[in-house]
Enzyme design. Structure first.
Site, PDB file in Angstrom:
ATOM      1  N   HIS A   1      -4.712  -0.285  -5.423  1.00 24.28           N
ATOM      2  CA  HIS A   1      -3.771  -1.278  -5.936  1.00 24.28           C
ATOM      3  C   HIS A   1      -3.906  -1.318  -7.463  1.00 24.28           C
ATOM      4  O   HIS A   1      -5.011  -1.370  -7.975  1.00 24.28           O
ATOM      5  CB  HIS A   1      -4.089  -2.676  -5.394  1.00 24.28           C
TER       6      HIS A   1
ATOM      7  N   MET B   1      -2.571  -8.988   6.005  1.00 23.02           N
ATOM      8  CA  MET B   1      -3.300  -9.933   5.149  1.00 23.02           C
ATOM      9  C   MET B   1      -2.507 -10.361   3.913  1.00 23.02           C
ATOM     10  O   MET B   1      -3.095 -10.791   2.919  1.00 23.02           O
ATOM     11  CB  MET B   1      -4.630  -9.309   4.714  1.00 23.02           C
ATOM     12  N   SER B   2      -1.192 -10.229   3.947  1.00 17.96           N
ATOM     13  CA  SER B   2      -0.406 -10.581   2.753  1.00 17.96           C
ATOM     14  C   SER B   2       0.923 -11.198   3.165  1.00 17.96           C
ATOM     15  O   SER B   2       1.077 -11.684   4.290  1.00 17.96           O
ATOM     16  CB  SER B   2      -0.164  -9.320   1.906  1.00 17.96           C
TER      17      SER B   2
ATOM     18  N   SER C   1       0.819  -1.218   0.000  1.00 15.28           N
ATOM     19  CA  SER C   1       0.000   0.000   0.000  1.00 15.28           C
ATOM     20  C   SER C   1       0.852   1.268   0.000  1.00 15.28           C
ATOM     21  O   SER C   1       1.792   1.387   0.767  1.00 15.28           O
ATOM     22  CB  SER C   1      -0.878   0.048   1.258  1.00 15.28           C
TER      23      SER C   1
ATOM     24  N   HIS D   1      -9.992   1.077   6.221  1.00 16.46           N
ATOM     25  CA  HIS D   1      -9.040   1.022   5.111  1.00 16.46           C
ATOM     26  C   HIS D   1      -8.578   2.433   4.746  1.00 16.46           C
ATOM     27  O   HIS D   1      -7.450   2.627   4.292  1.00 16.46           O
ATOM     28  CB  HIS D   1      -9.674   0.309   3.916  1.00 16.46           C
TER      29      HIS D   1
ATOM     30  N   ASN E   1      -1.770   1.370  11.491  1.00 12.87           N
ATOM     31  CA  ASN E   1      -2.784   1.566  12.541  1.00 12.87           C
ATOM     32  C   ASN E   1      -2.417   0.679  13.720  1.00 12.87           C
ATOM     33  O   ASN E   1      -1.659  -0.281  13.569  1.00 12.87           O
ATOM     34  CB  ASN E   1      -4.174   1.158  12.011  1.00 12.87           C
TER      35      ASN E   1
ATOM     36  N   HIS F   1      -4.497 -10.792  -3.264  1.00 16.96           N
ATOM     37  CA  HIS F   1      -4.583 -11.355  -1.916  1.00 16.96           C
ATOM     38  C   HIS F   1      -5.491 -12.586  -1.901  1.00 16.96           C
ATOM     39  O   HIS F   1      -6.402 -12.707  -2.727  1.00 16.96           O
ATOM     40  CB  HIS F   1      -5.169 -10.304  -0.958  1.00 16.96           C
TER      41      HIS F   1
ATOM     42  N   ALA G   1       1.485  -3.305   4.512  1.00 15.92           N
ATOM     43  CA  ALA G   1       0.918  -2.480   5.582  1.00 15.92           C
ATOM     44  C   ALA G   1       0.435  -3.430   6.666  1.00 15.92           C
ATOM     45  O   ALA G   1       0.008  -4.540   6.365  1.00 15.92           O
ATOM     46  CB  ALA G   1      -0.253  -1.663   5.047  1.00 15.92           C
TER      47      ALA G   1
ATOM     48  N   TYR H   1      -7.745 -13.146   0.241  1.00 17.24           N
ATOM     49  CA  TYR H   1      -9.119 -12.762   0.602  1.00 17.24           C
ATOM     50  C   TYR H   1      -9.947 -12.318  -0.603  1.00 17.24           C
ATOM     51  O   TYR H   1     -11.161 -12.221  -0.519  1.00 17.24           O
ATOM     52  CB  TYR H   1      -9.135 -11.681   1.692  1.00 17.24           C
ATOM     53  N   GLU H   2      -9.301 -12.043  -1.736  1.00 17.15           N
ATOM     54  CA  GLU H   2     -10.058 -11.699  -2.940  1.00 17.15           C
ATOM     55  C   GLU H   2     -10.635 -12.946  -3.591  1.00 17.15           C
ATOM     56  O   GLU H   2     -11.423 -12.847  -4.532  1.00 17.15           O
ATOM     57  CB  GLU H   2      -9.155 -10.966  -3.945  1.00 17.15           C
TER      58      GLU H   2
HETATM   59  N1  HPA Z   1      -5.056  -5.974  10.433  1.00 11.99           N
HETATM   60  C1  HPA Z   1      -4.865  -6.697   9.311  1.00 11.99           C
HETATM   61  N2  HPA Z   1      -4.331  -6.187   8.214  1.00 11.99           N
HETATM   62  C2  HPA Z   1      -3.948  -4.901   8.243  1.00 11.99           C
HETATM   63  C3  HPA Z   1      -4.116  -4.095   9.375  1.00 11.99           C
HETATM   64  C4  HPA Z   1      -4.697  -4.678  10.537  1.00 11.99           C
HETATM   65  O1  HPA Z   1      -4.877  -4.030  11.581  1.00 11.99           O
HETATM   66  N3  HPA Z   1      -3.629  -2.854   9.060  1.00 11.99           N
HETATM   67  C5  HPA Z   1      -3.170  -2.925   7.778  1.00 11.99           C
HETATM   68  N4  HPA Z   1      -3.365  -4.164   7.277  1.00 11.99           N
END
Ligand code: HPA
Length: 274
Positions: free
Chosen positions: A60, A210-211, A30, A246, A234, A82, A112, A84-85
């Protein structure tokens, strides 16, 4: 099939870029997608034409760029796909397999993440020292193709210390505090609950995302050492008081872009070519 797809992509990359081989691969997470566009000798390729699936996340884009940074031939991929897609793991790891077959001797994976570890704050850049696959999915499930690697690959030094030492040198050179931590893979796309984050914290995770982990497994299988750099966007669920979004992830990624870029530009030429 996985091998043939990666090999076909690698030969198209060689033909389109005019570079028979590359030294370092870089997967752009990201906020970093334009990283390579203005580098010397940049050749931009549409990743759909290389047979890669296209990302569905806003922010993306599917692009592969071949370029040079101070003599290092760099192959970047922006717009990772990903799990999850809904893609198969073989599709998720195709780009890094192509990088390995295109000659990359080291691959940098960026992402990220949510910060779990004590003291981590949004905006922190953290070298991944190790990862945890808590999902129970693995890109190597199924018949093993020996051309890619062994049936049971060793995972004890996926992010080698000698490469983390180089990241630490670059961090010092560009004035960023060096940190490292363990990255835990979650499937997503829902963010974690506070209970899940507390469980991951007790298991020893410092970042969650998630990657990266499927790609790291596929590269370890091929014997390619990895540098992992995670941007904490975050505080993970329950660590901070704010709900997760997001938008916040992309905002912090945008703010960190210049520092992330400076770190990578210093780092890439330091990576040993052999
Ligand atoms: N959790 C999962 N994936 C993420 C997060 C998170 O807090 N922040 C950025 N990608």
């Amino acid at each position: 099939m996985a091998y043939e797809a990666a090999e076909a992509a690698a030969s198209r990359i060689a033909a389109a870029s005019g570079r028979q081989s590359h030294d370092v691969g870089l997967v752009l997470g990201s906020g970093l997608k334009e990283f390579a566009d203005d580098l010397p000798g940049a050749v931009v390729m549409d990743s759909a034409q290389l047979g890669f699936r296209q990302p569905q996340v806003v922010g993306h884009v599917g692009r592969v760029v071949s370029a040079e940074v101070a003599g290092t031939r760099l192959l970047t991929s922006a717009g990772r796909v990903h799990v999850y897609e809904g893609w198969d793991l073989a599709d998720v790891v195709l780009a890094v397999r192509a990088m390995a077959l295109a000659g990359c001797k080291t691959v940098i994976l960026t992402n990220a993440s949510g910060g779990i570890g004590e003291g981590l704050r949004p905006g922190d850049l953290v070298a991944i020292s190790d990862h945890m696959n808590t999902i129970g999915r693995d890109p190597l499930v199924g018949d093993n193709d020996e051309r890619l690697g062994p049936r049971f690959p060793d995972m004890s030094a996926v992010y080698p210390q000698r490469l983390r030492d180089i990241v630490a040198m670059s961090a010092a050179a560009v004035g960023i505090e060096y940190r490292e931590g363990v990255y835990a893979w979650q499937l997503g796309p829902s963010y974690e609950t506070p209970a899940e984050i507390e469980a991951l914290r007790r298991l020893g995770a410092h970042m969650v995302g998630m990657s990266t982990v499927p790609e790291a497994i596929a590269l370890a299988h091929m014997g390619v050492p990895i540098i992992g750099i995670s941007l904490v966007t975050n505080l993970a669920a329950g660590i901070g008081t704010e709900p997760l979004s997001h938008d916040e992830v992309t905002e912090i990624a945008g703010q960190a872009k210049a520092r992330f870029r400076a770190l990578l530009m210093d780092l890439i030429p330091r990576i040993p070519l052999a």
